[in-house]
Design a protein around this motif. Structure first.
Motif: not given
Lengths: 275, 275
Positions: A122, A126, A130, A150
């Motif tokens: 994750e 993430l 971004r 998230a």
């Protein structure tokens, strides 16, 4: 002119230090020289014209010469909540959504989500999301970098519905409420927001855009299900939480198209696609 | 229910023969059996409910049991003309454009087009584009497969402007005419078309949709430049040919986003995105 979003700590009053990928881009790709001008943004709304003063090997120094007016931020806050789709579709949704003016992306898990959710991966994913959003914000001349949350559980997403003025649940239906009718029935949320007291925002990790937003910008949440759609039970739960089930016309849109299309249409209705 | 676009020669009154990729999909992927029902479309507007009668090794026979009403076709004809972009972006534009209701795709070459145009590879690429559009039409429940033209020169594109009721040139500008103002200034083209005589359509290779369209559907052409935009001279030439230079709001959209966004907004204005 080239635009860079720097971390807020890159700014010390009018002195700016550019590091990392942005410095690499300036030094290696743009072959920048002292005296060159760029636009530096802190991602929270401040944008300045900056003159480069020193080009190092991994770092560039600059001085702000002019504060620039905030551009590219829409008069409504638009959040796109997308059930995790297969492949790299979410990256497309985030890139295009940023160009179109979305201010927050909320991946979520629902009953028919088919991708495996891997908590270990994750953090990396993430970061990638971004990065994509930051680059799209630079390219499309936004002043604020949209926020990427998230992945949330369905229950956590339901709670967010209470934080917005309008939650549009994109729900494939033959008949029933459709997007344009809904937006016209609701009326201009900006007018309502201007007369009502701003509702306090719940504390969520990294809500940079939320805390810096003008309190009067109304919030619209667009919820899009996974490839297989949301279940009837989920639709009912979302409606009970305050969302409006809404069709997007007679053609069946893919999951990654629905969010972009709804965003373009809502922005259009609010005069944000020109005019 | 699964939907297949067959070549018109696959239909002989109510007897249908399915061959090629569609037969393969039915036999191998769907593991179809006699008695199963599917929707068969001729791509020109006819859609029937069909019962499979015989499953061969490479061919499936079926019989039409019911004529279905035409669905998924918008009340305006929307053509997307896109200067050849890099990579597979045009495939995205065609797939999403088909879902959103576009009826014709017109790739073209302009001064700042950066991709090399390879006439040898053209046939293969055109086949690929048409396959993507056909699959998107099936998936989004269109009744007609949008047409894909082979890439045109800029001069040939200029001529097409004379064939439409409105040509929107997406032109990145700080100020000036914007999309919503333009659409509202022009008014509902459907009302005008209903009172005016239909203009005869120029003969173009494979204009299946054009010849079968109800003559009263007004045509809107959206023109999108390449990554570097169109030149000032091109903008002037397009304007002289009758196009309207139009902004899409304060955020700078990538070339592959502009066409999708403009299509979504125009369809929204015409009540085609629901409501």
């Amino acid at each position: 002119m080239q635009r860079y979003f720097l971390p807020p700590e890159g700014f010390e009053q009018d002195r700016i230090v550019i590091t990392g990928d942005d410095a690499h881009h300036l030094i290696r790709v743009m072959r920048a020289e002292p005296g060159d001008e760029v636009i530096c943004c802190d991602g929270l709304g401040r944008a300045v014209l900056a003159r480069l003063t020193e080009i190092g090997k991994t770092e560039v120094s600059a001085i702000a010469t002019q504060e620039l007016p905030q551009t590219g931020e829409p008069s409504v806050e638009l959040w796109i909540a997308q059930s995790l789709p297969k492949g790299d579709k979410l990256e497309t949704v985030m890139q295009k959504g940023t160009e179109l003016g979305a201010t927050r992306f909320i991946p979520f898990l629902s009953e028919r989500t088919v991708v495996q959710y891997d908590a270990k991966k994750e953090e990396k994913r993430l970061d990638r999301w971004r990065k994509i959003v930051k680059e799209a914000a630079e390219q499309s001349h936004r002043s604020v970098v949209p926020e990427v949350l998230a992945p949330l559980s369905w229950k956590a997403l339901l709670k967010l519905i209470g934080e917005v003025e309008l939650a549009v649940l994109c729900y494939e239906k033959e008949s029933g409420l459709q997007l344009r009718s809904l937006l016209r029935e609701i009326g201009d949320l900006r007018e309502k927001s201007a007369t009502e007291a701003a509702t306090p925002s719940a504390q969520t990790e990294g809500t940079a855009t939320s805390t810096s937003r003008p309190t009067k910008r109304p919030r619209i949440l667009v919820i899009v299900g996974p490839e297989g759609g949301i279940t009837e039970r989920e639709a009912e739960e979302a409606e009970q939480a305050g969302a409006r089930s809404t069709g997007l016309g007679p053609r069946i849109l893919r999951t990654e198209t629905a969010g972009m299309a709804a965003t373009a249409c809502i922005m259009y209705e609010y005069g944000e696609m020109g005019g």
